[in-house]
Design a protein around this motif. Structure first.
Motif, PDB file in Angstrom:
ATOM      1  N   MET A   1      18.236  35.453  28.465  1.00  0.00           N
ATOM      2  CA  MET A   1      18.579  34.569  27.349  1.00  0.00           C
ATOM      3  C   MET A   1      20.012  34.853  26.880  1.00  0.00           C
ATOM      4  O   MET A   1      20.376  35.997  26.637  1.00  0.00           O
ATOM      5  CB  MET A   1      17.610  34.788  26.180  1.00  0.00           C
ATOM      6  N   ASP A   2      20.817  33.805  26.776  1.00  0.00           N
ATOM      7  CA  ASP A   2      22.187  33.934  26.287  1.00  0.00           C
ATOM      8  C   ASP A   2      22.166  33.820  24.771  1.00  0.00           C
ATOM      9  O   ASP A   2      22.138  32.730  24.209  1.00  0.00           O
ATOM     10  CB  ASP A   2      23.069  32.846  26.906  1.00  0.00           C
ATOM     11  N   ILE A   3      22.172  34.973  24.080  1.00  0.00           N
ATOM     12  CA  ILE A   3      22.027  34.986  22.623  1.00  0.00           C
ATOM     13  C   ILE A   3      23.202  34.311  21.927  1.00  0.00           C
ATOM     14  O   ILE A   3      23.042  33.710  20.859  1.00  0.00           O
ATOM     15  CB  ILE A   3      21.839  36.431  22.108  1.00  0.00           C
ATOM     16  N   GLU A   4      24.393  34.385  22.542  1.00  0.00           N
ATOM     17  CA  GLU A   4      25.560  33.745  21.934  1.00  0.00           C
ATOM     18  C   GLU A   4      25.397  32.225  21.911  1.00  0.00           C
ATOM     19  O   GLU A   4      25.713  31.575  20.915  1.00  0.00           O
ATOM     20  CB  GLU A   4      26.829  34.139  22.689  1.00  0.00           C
ATOM     21  N   LYS A   5      24.894  31.656  23.006  1.00  0.00           N
ATOM     22  CA  LYS A   5      24.649  30.212  23.031  1.00  0.00           C
ATOM     23  C   LYS A   5      23.539  29.831  22.064  1.00  0.00           C
ATOM     24  O   LYS A   5      23.582  28.783  21.417  1.00  0.00           O
ATOM     25  CB  LYS A   5      24.281  29.768  24.452  1.00  0.00           C
ATOM     26  N   LEU A   6      22.523  30.699  21.962  1.00  0.00           N
ATOM     27  CA  LEU A   6      21.387  30.418  21.095  1.00  0.00           C
ATOM     28  C   LEU A   6      21.794  30.373  19.626  1.00  0.00           C
ATOM     29  O   LEU A   6      21.234  29.616  18.836  1.00  0.00           O
ATOM     30  CB  LEU A   6      20.303  31.480  21.308  1.00  0.00           C
ATOM     31  N   MET A   7      22.767  31.181  19.253  1.00  0.00           N
ATOM     32  CA  MET A   7      23.199  31.269  17.852  1.00  0.00           C
ATOM     33  C   MET A   7      24.338  30.307  17.518  1.00  0.00           C
ATOM     34  O   MET A   7      24.755  30.201  16.373  1.00  0.00           O
ATOM     35  CB  MET A   7      23.620  32.702  17.535  1.00  0.00           C
TER      36      MET A   7
END
Length: 292
Positions: free
Chosen positions: A1-7
């Motif tokens: 999971m790409d947390i930067e994209k998610l946020m």
């Protein structure tokens, strides 16, 4: 999971719920429909002529339209380029007349919104046994084994990259349709069975008929699932890592052959294909059977 994209904040969805949504949504729907017709860049004049036919836009003017186009461009819903087709003087060039098209994000947003409009307030879905059969067929094509010089070969390794990509797409598309349609349909049935007035909506004979139709529909799906689920799970187990890694690299090589303005990184593509395989491998089809 790409947390930067998610946020990350998604500005492209702002037009769906804001002060001037009643103007932005018809504008974006028009751009989307033109995109679907392979018409990419649209002039403000053409858009204004279209909006002028809508009663709610009777008092609308070109000044307001240009402001709306500017705002939608800032949010990332539209991309513009200078219209140089009718320029004959330097003064005309300095005026910077633009044409606009919707961005990839907006195309997907509008597709989602159209799907939601069709969905309404209830779940849809279905239990289509043909998806299971197509998943099994694609796996057989990929995993069929043969022995040569004492070594086990898989059919996918000997396929051309284009053929492999076609079978892989068939497998993933049908797996996605199976899971999405099945989960939606089960949720639909749960809502239906929990309805307080379920028996009041039908006479006694109508209720029994409806119930029998539902039971028969579920039984047919379960029989199809039982015939194939263990075979699918058996095929998915025991696959060596080298095989799926080789498949992922072949798929990435084929994808990268298509010219694009911005090419994705090959390693990222390989990881995406490996993840697709892991999701399929751990799907546990027997659980679908138990849930139904």
């Amino acid at each position: 999971m790409d947390i930067e994209k998610l946020m990350k904040k998604i500005d492209e969805v702002k037009y769906l719920s804001t002060e001037n949504t009643d103007r932005y949504r018809p504008i974006m729907r028009y751009f989307y429909l033109q995109h679907e017709r392979l018409r990419q860049f649209i002039s403000p004049e053409e858009l204004f002529d279209y909006l002028s036919e809508i009663p709610q836009f009777k008092t609308y003017n070109m000044g307001a339209l240009n402001q709306d186009l500017e705002q939608l461009t800032q949010w990332g819903n539209l991309k513009r380029r200078q219209d140089v087709g009718n320029i004959s003087k330097i003064e005309d060039f300095k005026k910077k007349q633009f044409r606009y098209r919707c961005t990839p994000y907006t195309v997907e947003i509008e597709r989602m919104v159209i799907a939601l409009e069709k969905l309404g307030d209830t779940f849809g879905g279905s239990l289509e046994k043909t998806y299971i059969e197509k998943i099994l067929s694609a796996l057989v094509k990929l995993l069929k084994r043969s022995e040569k010089d004492g070594k086990i070969n898989f059919a996918a390794i000997n396929m051309s990259n284009s053929d492999l990509f076609g079978v892989w797409s068939e497998l993933q598309d049908n797996f996605k349709k199976l899971t999405e349609n099945a989960t939606d349909y089960i949720a639909h049935i749960d809502d239906y069975l929990e309805s307080e007035n379920i028996e009041q909506n039908y006479t006694g004979s109508e209720y029994l008929k409806k119930k029998n139709e539902l039971v028969q529909y579920l039984r047919n799906f379960m029989l199809a699932l039982q015939r194939t689920t263990f075979r699918i799970e058996d095929m998915l187990s025991g696959i060596p890592k080298w095989f799926i890694s080789a498949v992922a690299e072949k798929l990435a090589d084929y994808y990268l052959k298509t010219p694009r303005a911005v090419q994705p990184d090959k390693d990222d593509l390989i990881n995406d294909y490996l993840q697709q395989w892991e999701i399929l491998r751990h799907s546990n089809f027997s659980k679908v059977n138990q849930k139904v």
